[in-house]
Structure formats: C-alpha cells, structure tokens
Design an enzyme around this catalytic site. Structure first.
Site, short mmCIF file in Angstrom:
data_model
loop_
_atom_site.label_atom_id
_atom_site.label_comp_id
_atom_site.label_asym_id
_atom_site.label_seq_id
_atom_site.Cartn_x
_atom_site.Cartn_y
_atom_site.Cartn_z
CB ALA A 127 -0.84 -0.05 1.18
N PRO A 128 1.23 1.87 -1.24
CG PRO A 128 1.32 2.33 -3.33
CD PRO A 128 0.64 1.62 -2.50
CB CYS A 129 2.24 5.29 2.31
SG CYS A 129 3.27 4.57 3.30
CG HIS A 130 6.89 4.03 -1.47
ND1 HIS A 130 6.16 2.96 -1.18
CD2 HIS A 130 7.05 4.43 -2.87
CE1 HIS A 130 6.10 2.37 -2.43
NE2 HIS A 130 6.71 3.08 -3.32
#
Length: 172
Positions: free
Chosen positions: A134-137
């Site tokens: 879940a690419p919060c980056h």
C-alpha cells in the site's frame, strides 16, 4: 474480506535494500509489512509465531524480492487492513497510485471524497500497516517535497527512484 483477527498470526523478517522489514500474516492475508518489529498497533508481533516458511509470508517475500529487483510493479497478495473506516479508505486509495507515479496528500483527500482531510490523510499514511504494497511512499507534499515516512526519508527516496529511475530524489 472477513477479519482474521482471532486466527493465528505468523511473522518473519526480510532483509531489503531499505532495511529489515517485518511481515505479519494470517492463513488468509498479509496484515503488516513495517520497519519495526514491535509496538505497531495494527499487528500483534508479540503474539505472532515466527514462521519464515509460512506460505503467505513466503509469497510476500518472493514478491518483495521481485519488486526490489525491478521485475514486479504490481503486488498480488490478499491484504487485510486493520484500522478505522477512514484509515482503510485511505490505505485502499494508496493502492490506486500507479507504479512510478506520485500523488499529493491533497489529491488523496479529494480521491476519498473529503478534500479537507489532508492532515488526516497524512496521519493515516503514518499508520499504514502494509508499507510498500500500500504505497504510502508515493504520496508527497504539495511542493513536491518528500515528507514523513515510517522507513525514513532515505528509504522513501530509494523506493521512488527504484520505481522511476529517471527521477533523482534526495531526502533531506
């Protein structure tokens, strides 16, 4: 997906280019992928059984190795997000950001239908229990600056550069 909160939890760690990641899963879903090994409110690390050969953890590790090798852009794993309704909406919205692209916190707030929730989106991202997948980056400040990240800004810059090698990012 039905909650598996009462089913057994399994854990392992994976050494990666951005540090050692802790993975926690049930028999049916990955529930955590974080940098710290304890104290994360969304995963019961202390209660989880160490089992690096668990099928869910093996598959997660395989897909992460492919991602870091540059051969995987999309993860195909069953996930179970544990949090408030707002947090789960925010975390699911992260999964819609395409590989190699970024969004601002404001864009994410608009996407979930609450344009005034920019700070709440930031707080939800800070509690994301399944980092990278879940690419919060991929969420950055409105000015394009890299902002807070559980793995540190150097890890965030590394992940974004991995996904878009033509983009040179410096943390700090």
């Amino acid at each position: 997906m039905n909650s598996s909160a009462d089913s057994p939890h399994y854990r392992t760690t994976l050494d990666t280019p951005v540090g050692v990641l802790s993975l926690v899963a049930t028999d049916i879903a990955l529930i955590a992928l974080v940098w710290r090994t304890n104290g994360h409110s969304r995963a019961r690390f202390e209660d989880a059984l160490e089992d690096p050969k668990h099928p869910m953890l093996l598959e997660t590790s395989r897909q992460l190795r492919e991602y870091f090798a540059g051969t995987r852009q999309v993860f195909d794993l069953p996930l179970e997000f544990r949090g408030t309704d707002f947090q789960r909406r925010a975390w699911e919205a992260l999964r819609t950001i395409p590989y190699g692209e970024t969004r601002t916190y404001g864009q994410m707030a608009e996407q979930i239908g609450n344009p005034n929730a920019v700070r709440a989106i930031g707080a939800a991202n800070g509690r994301n229990p399944i980092a990278i997948i879940a690419p919060c980056h991929r969420v950055i400040g409105m000015s394009g600056d890299l902002t807070g990240f559980g793995g540190g800004l150097d890890a965030k810059a590394f992940l974004l550069s991995l996904e878009a090698p033509q983009r040179q990012l410096l943390a700090g």
